[in-house]
Scaffold this motif. Sequence first.
Motif, PDB file in Angstrom:
ATOM      1  N   LEU A  90       0.831  -1.206   0.000  1.00  0.00           N
ATOM      2  CA  LEU A  90       0.000   0.000   0.000  1.00  0.00           C
ATOM      3  C   LEU A  90       0.863   1.253   0.000  1.00  0.00           C
ATOM      4  N   ALA A  91       1.946   1.213   0.768  1.00  0.00           N
ATOM      5  CA  ALA A  91       2.865   2.359   0.816  1.00  0.00           C
ATOM      6  C   ALA A  91       3.519   2.599  -0.540  1.00  0.00           C
ATOM      7  N   GLN A  92       3.654   1.538  -1.323  1.00  0.00           N
ATOM      8  CA  GLN A  92       4.243   1.648  -2.659  1.00  0.00           C
ATOM      9  C   GLN A  92       3.197   1.982  -3.722  1.00  0.00           C
ATOM     10  N   GLY A  93       1.932   2.177  -3.296  1.00  0.00           N
ATOM     11  CA  GLY A  93       0.873   2.570  -4.217  1.00  0.00           C
ATOM     12  C   GLY A  93       0.097   1.435  -4.851  1.00  0.00           C
ATOM     13  N   LYS A  94       0.283   0.212  -4.389  1.00  0.00           N
ATOM     14  CA  LYS A  94      -0.452  -0.911  -4.960  1.00  0.00           C
ATOM     15  C   LYS A  94      -1.917  -0.834  -4.573  1.00  0.00           C
ATOM     16  N   GLN A  95      -2.784  -1.121  -5.528  1.00  0.00           N
ATOM     17  CA  GLN A  95      -4.223  -1.143  -5.302  1.00  0.00           C
ATOM     18  C   GLN A  95      -4.682  -2.572  -5.034  1.00  0.00           C
ATOM     19  N   ALA A  96      -5.730  -2.709  -4.260  1.00  0.00           N
ATOM     20  CA  ALA A  96      -6.307  -4.031  -3.996  1.00  0.00           C
ATOM     21  C   ALA A  96      -6.897  -4.592  -5.287  1.00  0.00           C
ATOM     22  N   PHE A  97      -6.763  -5.894  -5.481  1.00  0.00           N
ATOM     23  CA  PHE A  97      -7.339  -6.580  -6.640  1.00  0.00           C
ATOM     24  C   PHE A  97      -8.625  -7.265  -6.205  1.00  0.00           C
ATOM     25  N   VAL A  98      -9.682  -7.083  -6.983  1.00  0.00           N
ATOM     26  CA  VAL A  98     -10.951  -7.748  -6.704  1.00  0.00           C
ATOM     27  C   VAL A  98     -11.198  -8.737  -7.840  1.00  0.00           C
ATOM     28  N   GLY A  99     -11.163 -10.001  -7.515  1.00  0.00           N
ATOM     29  CA  GLY A  99     -11.380 -11.025  -8.528  1.00  0.00           C
ATOM     30  C   GLY A  99     -10.763 -12.337  -8.104  1.00  0.00           C
ATOM     31  N   TRP A 100     -10.464 -13.158  -9.101  1.00  0.00           N
ATOM     32  CA  TRP A 100      -9.932 -14.494  -8.888  1.00  0.00           C
ATOM     33  C   TRP A 100      -8.540 -14.629  -9.476  1.00  0.00           C
ATOM     34  N   ALA A 101      -7.738 -15.475  -8.878  1.00  0.00           N
ATOM     35  CA  ALA A 101      -6.442 -15.873  -9.417  1.00  0.00           C
ATOM     36  C   ALA A 101      -6.596 -17.334  -9.838  1.00  0.00           C
ATOM     37  N   VAL A 102      -6.597 -17.576 -11.129  1.00  0.00           N
ATOM     38  CA  VAL A 102      -6.852 -18.907 -11.679  1.00  0.00           C
ATOM     39  C   VAL A 102      -5.533 -19.637 -11.917  1.00  0.00           C
ATOM     40  N   ASN A 103      -5.470 -20.883 -11.499  1.00  0.00           N
ATOM     41  CA  ASN A 103      -4.317 -21.735 -11.762  1.00  0.00           C
ATOM     42  C   ASN A 103      -4.417 -22.212 -13.207  1.00  0.00           C
ATOM     43  N   VAL A 104      -3.629 -21.624 -14.080  1.00  0.00           N
ATOM     44  CA  VAL A 104      -3.697 -21.909 -15.509  1.00  0.00           C
ATOM     45  C   VAL A 104      -3.364 -23.365 -15.808  1.00  0.00           C
ATOM     46  N   ARG A 105      -2.635 -24.017 -14.924  1.00  0.00           N
ATOM     47  CA  ARG A 105      -2.329 -25.433 -15.116  1.00  0.00           C
ATOM     48  C   ARG A 105      -3.591 -26.303 -15.037  1.00  0.00           C
ATOM     49  N   CYS A 106      -4.698 -25.752 -14.547  1.00  0.00           N
ATOM     50  CA  CYS A 106      -5.960 -26.491 -14.442  1.00  0.00           C
ATOM     51  C   CYS A 106      -6.879 -26.265 -15.643  1.00  0.00           C
ATOM     52  N   LEU A 107      -6.415 -25.510 -16.642  1.00  0.00           N
ATOM     53  CA  LEU A 107      -7.237 -25.209 -17.809  1.00  0.00           C
ATOM     54  C   LEU A 107      -6.933 -26.180 -18.945  1.00  0.00           C
ATOM     55  N   ASP A 108      -7.974 -26.591 -19.655  1.00  0.00           N
ATOM     56  CA  ASP A 108      -7.824 -27.480 -20.804  1.00  0.00           C
ATOM     57  C   ASP A 108      -7.264 -26.711 -21.998  1.00  0.00           C
ATOM     58  N   GLY A 109      -6.378 -27.349 -22.739  1.00  0.00           N
ATOM     59  CA  GLY A 109      -5.919 -26.813 -24.019  1.00  0.00           C
ATOM     60  C   GLY A 109      -4.956 -25.644 -23.958  1.00  0.00           C
ATOM     61  N   VAL A 110      -4.259 -25.456 -22.847  1.00  0.00           N
ATOM     62  CA  VAL A 110      -3.306 -24.349 -22.743  1.00  0.00           C
ATOM     63  C   VAL A 110      -1.890 -24.887 -22.962  1.00  0.00           C
ATOM     64  N   ASP A 111      -1.189 -24.284 -23.936  1.00  0.00           N
ATOM     65  CA  ASP A 111       0.214 -24.604 -24.168  1.00  0.00           C
ATOM     66  C   ASP A 111       1.036 -23.533 -23.467  1.00  0.00           C
TER      67      ASP A 111
END
Length: 127
Positions: A90-111
Motif C-alpha cells: 500500500l505504501a508503494q501505491g499498490k491497489q487491492a485486486f478484486v477477482g480471482w487468481a486462476v491456476n492456468v495449469r488447471c485449464l484445458d488446451g493451454v500450451d
Amino acid sequence: MRTYQGSCHCGACRFEVDMNLDHVRSCNCSICKRRGALIHRVPTAALRMLTPLDDLSVYQWGSKTAKDYFCPRCGILPFRVPSAPTAQELAQGKQAFVGWAVNVRCLDGVDLAGVPVLKVDGAGLAI
C-alpha cells in the motif's frame, strides 16, 4: 478473449473462465513455490462455477485475506482469491485486486510454452 474450461485433477471441481491469457504469475512465497501453480488474475465475473463452490475446501494463513480453494478429494488448487495488499505494498501505491487468481495449469488446451511468466516476489513481502 477466450473461454477456457477448467477442473481439478479428479473432475469434482469444474469451472469456466473468460480471459486473455497474455501472461502467468509465478510467486516465490513459501506456499506458491511448493504448489507450483501458474496464476492469471481475472475479474470476479470472468469465473463461472460449473460445480458448487461449497464443495471445495478453503485454506487461509497469515493475514487471512486470501482464500485458497482446493478439491478435498484430489488436493488440486484450481483458483484462489488473492490476498489484500500488505502495508508495504500500500505504501508503494499498490491497489487491492478484486477477482480471482486462476491456476492456468488447471485449464484445458493451454500450451504454456509460449506464455510469458511474470515473477512475483511474494517471499519478500512483509505480512
